[in-house]
Scaffold this active site. Sequence first.
Site, PDB file in Angstrom:
ATOM      1  N   GLN A 159       0.896  -1.166   0.000  1.00 41.71           N
ATOM      2  CA  GLN A 159       0.000   0.000   0.000  1.00 41.71           C
ATOM      3  C   GLN A 159       0.929   1.210   0.000  1.00 41.71           C
ATOM      4  O   GLN A 159       1.503   1.560   1.022  1.00 41.71           O
ATOM      5  CB  GLN A 159      -0.917  -0.019   1.229  1.00 41.71           C
ATOM      6  N   GLN A 161       0.368   4.580  -1.256  1.00 38.50           N
ATOM      7  CA  GLN A 161      -0.118   5.930  -0.979  1.00 38.50           C
ATOM      8  C   GLN A 161      -0.179   6.147   0.525  1.00 38.50           C
ATOM      9  O   GLN A 161      -0.582   5.230   1.232  1.00 38.50           O
ATOM     10  CB  GLN A 161      -1.526   6.139  -1.559  1.00 38.50           C
ATOM     11  N   GLY A 288     -10.684   1.011   2.393  1.00 38.86           N
ATOM     12  CA  GLY A 288     -11.803   0.434   1.667  1.00 38.86           C
ATOM     13  C   GLY A 288     -11.313  -0.040   0.311  1.00 38.86           C
ATOM     14  O   GLY A 288     -11.555  -1.158  -0.113  1.00 38.86           O
ATOM     15  N   GLY A 289     -10.597   0.848  -0.343  1.00 44.60           N
ATOM     16  CA  GLY A 289     -10.064   0.503  -1.650  1.00 44.60           C
ATOM     17  C   GLY A 289      -8.862   1.358  -1.969  1.00 44.60           C
ATOM     18  O   GLY A 289      -8.618   2.371  -1.316  1.00 44.60           O
ATOM     19  N   GLU A 291      -6.819   2.719  -5.577  1.00 47.34           N
ATOM     20  CA  GLU A 291      -7.028   2.808  -7.026  1.00 47.34           C
ATOM     21  C   GLU A 291      -5.810   2.421  -7.849  1.00 47.34           C
ATOM     22  O   GLU A 291      -5.493   3.078  -8.848  1.00 47.34           O
ATOM     23  CB  GLU A 291      -7.454   4.232  -7.368  1.00 47.34           C
ATOM     24  N   ASN A 292      -5.092   1.366  -7.470  1.00 52.95           N
ATOM     25  CA  ASN A 292      -3.918   0.975  -8.240  1.00 52.95           C
ATOM     26  C   ASN A 292      -4.335   0.726  -9.692  1.00 52.95           C
ATOM     27  O   ASN A 292      -5.292   0.005  -9.947  1.00 52.95           O
ATOM     28  CB  ASN A 292      -3.274  -0.246  -7.596  1.00 52.95           C
ATOM     29  N   HIS A 315     -15.984   4.515  -6.831  1.00 54.84           N
ATOM     30  CA  HIS A 315     -14.959   5.447  -6.353  1.00 54.84           C
ATOM     31  C   HIS A 315     -13.575   5.083  -6.913  1.00 54.84           C
ATOM     32  O   HIS A 315     -12.906   5.927  -7.510  1.00 54.84           O
ATOM     33  CB  HIS A 315     -14.945   5.449  -4.820  1.00 54.84           C
ATOM     34  N   GLU A 316     -13.179   3.843  -6.722  1.00 56.49           N
ATOM     35  CA  GLU A 316     -11.833   3.459  -7.182  1.00 56.49           C
ATOM     36  C   GLU A 316     -11.734   3.533  -8.708  1.00 56.49           C
ATOM     37  O   GLU A 316     -10.715   3.946  -9.249  1.00 56.49           O
ATOM     38  CB  GLU A 316     -11.455   2.061  -6.674  1.00 56.49           C
ATOM     39  N   HIS A 319     -11.139   7.045  -9.956  1.00 56.27           N
ATOM     40  CA  HIS A 319      -9.735   7.474  -9.882  1.00 56.27           C
ATOM     41  C   HIS A 319      -8.983   7.207 -11.199  1.00 56.27           C
ATOM     42  O   HIS A 319      -7.913   7.782 -11.412  1.00 56.27           O
ATOM     43  CB  HIS A 319      -9.013   6.743  -8.755  1.00 56.27           C
ATOM     44  N   GLU A 338      -9.216  13.300  -4.411  1.00 50.30           N
ATOM     45  CA  GLU A 338     -10.334  12.650  -3.714  1.00 50.30           C
ATOM     46  C   GLU A 338     -11.665  13.388  -3.843  1.00 50.30           C
ATOM     47  O   GLU A 338     -12.721  12.767  -3.914  1.00 50.30           O
ATOM     48  CB  GLU A 338      -9.984  12.426  -2.239  1.00 50.30           C
ATOM     49  N   ASP A 393      -0.413  10.782   6.510  1.00 46.89           N
ATOM     50  CA  ASP A 393      -1.317   9.801   7.137  1.00 46.89           C
ATOM     51  C   ASP A 393      -2.042  10.399   8.346  1.00 46.89           C
ATOM     52  O   ASP A 393      -3.201  10.090   8.608  1.00 46.89           O
ATOM     53  CB  ASP A 393      -0.539   8.567   7.606  1.00 46.89           C
ATOM     54  N   TYR A 401     -12.296  14.772   0.602  1.00 46.41           N
ATOM     55  CA  TYR A 401     -13.285  13.947  -0.072  1.00 46.41           C
ATOM     56  C   TYR A 401     -14.625  14.678  -0.211  1.00 46.41           C
ATOM     57  O   TYR A 401     -15.107  14.918  -1.309  1.00 46.41           O
ATOM     58  CB  TYR A 401     -13.555  12.660   0.729  1.00 46.41           C
ATOM     59  N   ARG A 575      -9.655  -2.778   8.677  1.00 44.12           N
ATOM     60  CA  ARG A 575      -9.924  -1.553   7.914  1.00 44.12           C
ATOM     61  C   ARG A 575      -9.974  -0.359   8.874  1.00 44.12           C
ATOM     62  O   ARG A 575     -10.821  -0.296   9.765  1.00 44.12           O
ATOM     63  CB  ARG A 575     -11.243  -1.708   7.154  1.00 44.12           C
ATOM     64  N   LYS A 577     -10.855   2.727   8.818  1.00 40.53           N
ATOM     65  CA  LYS A 577     -12.077   3.506   8.950  1.00 40.53           C
ATOM     66  C   LYS A 577     -13.036   2.898   9.996  1.00 40.53           C
ATOM     67  O   LYS A 577     -13.790   3.600  10.650  1.00 40.53           O
ATOM     68  CB  LYS A 577     -12.778   3.555   7.584  1.00 40.53           C
TER      69      LYS A 577
END
Length: 620
Positions: A159, A161, A288-289, A291-292, A315-316, A319, A338, A393, A401, A575, A577
């Site tokens: 991950q 980002q 959640g996701g 966007e790779n 959403h992803e 992106h 975002e 972070d 967003y 997760r 969130k």
Amino acid sequence: MKPLKMFFVTLTTLFSLVTAEVVSASSIATDSHSFANVQDVRTTNLSIDLTVDFTRKQLSGFVEHDLEWLNPKATRFIVDTRALVVEQVKAMRKDGTWADVSYVLGITDAIKGQPLTMQLTPASTKVRIYYHTTAGTTGLQWLSVAQTTEKKQPFLFSQSQAIHARSWIPLQDSPAVRITYQAHIRTPKDLLAVMSADNSQNTARDGDYYFSMPQRVPTYLIALAVGDLHFKEMSQQTGVYAEKAWLDKAVYEFADTQKMIDVASKLYGEYHWGRYDLLILPSSFPFGGMENPRLSFITPTVITGDRSLVSLIAHELAHSWSGNLITNASWNDLWVNEGFTNFVENRLMREVYGNERADMEANLSYHELLRDMKGLAPADTALKVDLTGRDPDDAFSLVPYVKGQLFLSWLESKFGKVRFDEFMASYFGKHQFQSMDTEVFLKFLSEQLVNKYPGVVDPQQIEQWVYKPGIPVDAVISQSDAFVKVEQQLQLWLKQEQPLRRLNTSKWTVHEWLHFINQLPRDLTLEQLSELDEVFMFSGSRNAEIFVAWARLTIPVNYPPIFTPLRKFLMEVGRTKFVVPLYKELKANPEKSGWASAIYREARAGYHPLTQSQIDKFLF
Ligand code: BES
Ligand code: ZN
């Protein structure tokens, strides 16, 4: 007298012209979260060659940089690293042989990591850095066999980002740098490696994999996952990679992905990336996701069986335009990724599933924003922020967003949907494969809409949206008729005019249930909570959104039946969130903070390093 004065004017004008140019060039190039000397030299391509060692939990090998020198007098090439061991650096000579390069790893900065400074001049255009990762790597999670769904093979995922790519590849880790890449990845036999690149569906599972990403992408979009992965097609362009247990469920859940691509391409122009596949990660995936490109990484917590949380896919996918095609120039401009993506996501949901659902989702996220903003310093509620000296972070919030989305919705309401759709399409067309900062966007907005249609919006209002804290009073908040009905039903119960069982809830979707739970008074008695649970079975909900909303309501009042399923949830799901707010609620309850620490001690090893570091800050 006159000629002399003129001479001065000319000189000062000249001078200001020169300084203006210098200022704008460096402001685009400066990224306070990177050590890289990108004004001198830029990487244009990376060749990554890595071996995945699950026993040591280590990646090792080399990365080769192709360099484009901008400053002919430069003597150094500086890249970002974090917790990497650099073994040697070599540069290619004119005759194709490799020569040792002297280098030094600088002192560690808690946020940025360590600069790797290599003595190089523009004579060198290919450089190889040999290295391996360590236990301090923040951008990878190594899962043991026991931590996977199938419990047969280990799992690894990256991950990157915002600034974690540097913890598994030494590179110029700034979103303003775009690179193409190739990779050769060696894994144990039987495991499949996938990347944010071309993933051929029929590749032999032999532990030896080659990838190529021919389009220029920012480094935070480099991604790798290795596991007992299998593939199933959804449409010609889309498919799912997952551990076997998730495969069919995911294919059912995300069957509308192709429709979303078609709608998005129609609205915003061609989808530029070829395939669009989804990778279902283990439930410790911290987001959640992600966007790779060509392969969005997705949490299994949105696989509910009823397609209720597929806005995450919208959403992803969005992106692929906002973020991957046009990329925030620095992390101060995150809203350019975002906010646009949330706006496009909602636009896609509206086209594919209708106004009612899109309105409910927009309304829910507005209320989430309000809740989030309560805990933020006013300066952090502006769209454009200054994160100098801060970890991106730590500064993460829903402001970029949802306030970003509200800003674009406000513009849409002012200029009309047709004109605004056209504006967005031309934005994506004109700036593709470039980085974008807030100011360049505002200039484009002025040229294309604000100045073209004078009197529609006042430039001062735009200033306020972008640079000032809070939500402007004339923000357009999506209202939902369905939610009004939910509130009416709730009132019937609260005023004791109807028992719960008689409420008209049979057609409610997950969104209506979420609104219902969010609207419940915070001072319900344990009897009332039990009654709700008996009739609606919230404590047993397998929809993570519903379960977490219910848990956040019931933890503060020590509602006994929540704690067994809550323990299970915290042990399984990582997760951020979800788990961060849950631990915070527990910690705030004096009777449960010890219980929370005990669970965290047990669960921590299964969480991603990002999740761990967020919870470590307030628990433990
Ligand atoms: N790109 C983000 C995740 C991200 C943002 C990671 C900033 C690191 C730094 C991804 O697209 C995202 O927004 N995920 C959200 C989705 C949600 C808002 C629909 C998530 O993970 O919850
Ligand atoms: Zn996003």
